[in-house]
Design a protein around this motif. Structure first.
Motif, mmCIF file in Angstrom:
data_model
loop_
_atom_site.group_PDB
_atom_site.id
_atom_site.type_symbol
_atom_site.label_atom_id
_atom_site.label_comp_id
_atom_site.label_asym_id
_atom_site.label_seq_id
_atom_site.Cartn_x
_atom_site.Cartn_y
_atom_site.Cartn_z
ATOM 1 N N TYR A 1 39.923 37.272 37.890
ATOM 2 C CA TYR A 1 40.821 38.269 38.499
ATOM 3 C C TYR A 1 40.028 39.305 39.277
ATOM 4 O O TYR A 1 38.851 39.584 39.023
ATOM 5 C CB TYR A 1 41.631 38.968 37.393
ATOM 6 C CG TYR A 1 42.792 38.156 36.890
ATOM 7 C CD1 TYR A 1 43.842 37.763 37.740
ATOM 8 C CD2 TYR A 1 42.869 37.774 35.540
ATOM 9 C CE1 TYR A 1 44.897 37.039 37.255
ATOM 10 C CE2 TYR A 1 43.942 37.034 35.064
ATOM 11 C CZ TYR A 1 44.951 36.665 35.930
ATOM 12 O OH TYR A 1 46.006 35.930 35.459
ATOM 13 N N ARG A 2 40.725 39.872 40.238
ATOM 14 C CA ARG A 2 40.154 40.974 41.038
ATOM 15 C C ARG A 2 41.137 42.135 41.013
ATOM 16 O O ARG A 2 42.349 41.927 40.904
ATOM 17 C CB ARG A 2 39.922 40.526 42.485
ATOM 18 C CG ARG A 2 38.968 39.359 42.617
ATOM 19 C CD ARG A 2 38.705 39.043 44.094
ATOM 20 N NE ARG A 2 39.957 38.773 44.837
ATOM 21 C CZ ARG A 2 40.582 37.602 44.831
ATOM 22 N NH1 ARG A 2 40.106 36.587 44.095
ATOM 23 N NH2 ARG A 2 41.682 37.422 45.520
ATOM 24 N N THR A 32 48.863 44.024 40.218
ATOM 25 C CA THR A 32 47.702 44.884 40.019
ATOM 26 C C THR A 32 46.425 44.063 39.973
ATOM 27 O O THR A 32 45.371 44.495 40.441
ATOM 28 C CB THR A 32 47.866 45.683 38.708
ATOM 29 O OG1 THR A 32 49.094 46.405 38.754
ATOM 30 C CG2 THR A 32 46.719 46.660 38.517
ATOM 31 N N ASP A 49 34.567 40.345 37.752
ATOM 32 C CA ASP A 49 34.509 40.849 39.125
ATOM 33 C C ASP A 49 34.280 42.368 39.098
ATOM 34 O O ASP A 49 34.860 43.073 38.260
ATOM 35 C CB ASP A 49 35.823 40.532 39.850
ATOM 36 C CG ASP A 49 35.723 40.827 41.334
ATOM 37 O OD1 ASP A 49 35.272 39.929 42.079
ATOM 38 O OD2 ASP A 49 36.078 41.954 41.744
ATOM 39 N N PRO A 50 33.445 42.895 39.998
ATOM 40 C CA PRO A 50 33.159 44.343 39.999
ATOM 41 C C PRO A 50 34.400 45.210 40.160
ATOM 42 O O PRO A 50 34.420 46.362 39.695
ATOM 43 C CB PRO A 50 32.205 44.511 41.194
ATOM 44 C CG PRO A 50 31.571 43.174 41.373
ATOM 45 C CD PRO A 50 32.618 42.174 40.999
ATOM 46 N N THR A 51 35.430 44.693 40.796
ATOM 47 C CA THR A 51 36.628 45.515 41.037
ATOM 48 C C THR A 51 37.416 45.807 39.765
ATOM 49 O O THR A 51 38.298 46.677 39.766
ATOM 50 C CB THR A 51 37.562 44.821 42.043
ATOM 51 O OG1 THR A 51 37.978 43.546 41.498
ATOM 52 C CG2 THR A 51 36.871 44.602 43.379
ATOM 53 N N ILE A 52 37.132 45.094 38.663
ATOM 54 C CA ILE A 52 37.866 45.348 37.425
ATOM 55 C C ILE A 52 36.961 45.992 36.376
ATOM 56 O O ILE A 52 37.277 45.964 35.184
ATOM 57 C CB ILE A 52 38.500 44.062 36.854
ATOM 58 C CG1 ILE A 52 37.428 42.995 36.572
ATOM 59 C CG2 ILE A 52 39.552 43.510 37.802
ATOM 60 C CD1 ILE A 52 37.979 41.802 35.798
#
Length: 248
Positions: A247-248, A239, A206-209
């Motif tokens: 995961y995000r 987190t 995911d881009p957020t990680i």
């Protein structure tokens, strides 16, 4: 017979490697007997040896002393009726002594020889018997008395078809380096490609990680257990949200 030692730092995957190997042996119909050393085990004499014997004789918590003696006697006498005189000493050692037939009060060296004679028959295989696998986990926590018995087991191996598989930390003084029946395998930390694959499986993409995998890899130094624990800790703390691999 052969002894193989797996030496690795904590969390490097030695227990998982041994587990997977033991499961594959069982799937092929090969009996695997396990014994585990525990952190406080160095204070309790013979704890892993007793677990080994209970596993060999298939004694469970449901067995009382009488049924345990029957299991032990039945198997030992099936191996060699000449070991009958050693039974009281085996019973006594395992804490299942027969109150009506106590072990004779003899010299400790005689007791020792009778015990090891029984153990050698336990590990020896004839042409109609499959080789056994014995797994000792975490030798670095083993007590001194058990370590002496383990030395005797290693010495017996060339006369058997038994594979003795052990794992331990680098600080454990494995004393069989010159023994032809012993080989040691050192597990190094995972390489960068393997850690990247592990983190990709654990985290997802995911881009957020973005960048998190690199930070975890640097922090854990290629240790797979620590890598998994860091990801779980981040998830438990909130987190990270979502699930494994996404995961995000």
């Amino acid at each position: 017979g052969q002894a193989v030692g797996i030496v690795a730092e904590a969390g490097s995957g030695e227990s998982r490697l041994c587990y997977e190997f033991a499961e594959r042996c069982r799937a092929r119909g090969i009996e695997v007997i396990e014994s585990h050393c525990v952190p406080h085990g160095h204070l309790i004499p013979f704890l892993p040896i007793l677990e080994l014997l209970r596993g060999f004789f298939k004694i469970t918590d449901a067995d009382d002393d009488r049924s345990a003696r029957e299991r032990v006697a039945g198997k030992i006498l099936l191996l060699d009726e000449g070991l009958k005189d050693g039974l009281p000493f085996v019973f006594e050692f395992m804490g299942i002594a027969d109150p009506d037939r106590p072990a004779p009060d003899v010299d400790i060296e005689i007791r020792r020889r009778l015990m090891y004679a029984c153990m050698e028959k336990m590990f020896a295989c004839d042409n109609d018997c499959q080789a056994e696998v014995i797994l000792f986990e975490d030798l670095h926590w083993m007590d001194e008395d058990s370590a002496k018995v383990l030395d005797e087991i290693v010495a017996m191996l060339p006369r058997t078809r038994t594979l003795l598989l052990m794992n331990y930390r680098p600080e454990y003084p494995a004393a069989w380096g010159k023994d032809q029946a012993f080989a040691e395998i050192v597990l190094e930390p995972l390489g960068s490609e393997a850690i990247d694959a592990l983190l990709d499986d654990l985290l997802g993409n995911d881009p957020t990680i973005a960048g998190l995998a690199e930070r975890i890899s640097e922090h854990t130094g290629g240790n797979p257990f620590f890598t998994e624990e860091v990801v779980l800790a981040l998830a438990d703390a909130g987190t990270l949200t979502g699930m494994k691999g996404a995961y995000r």
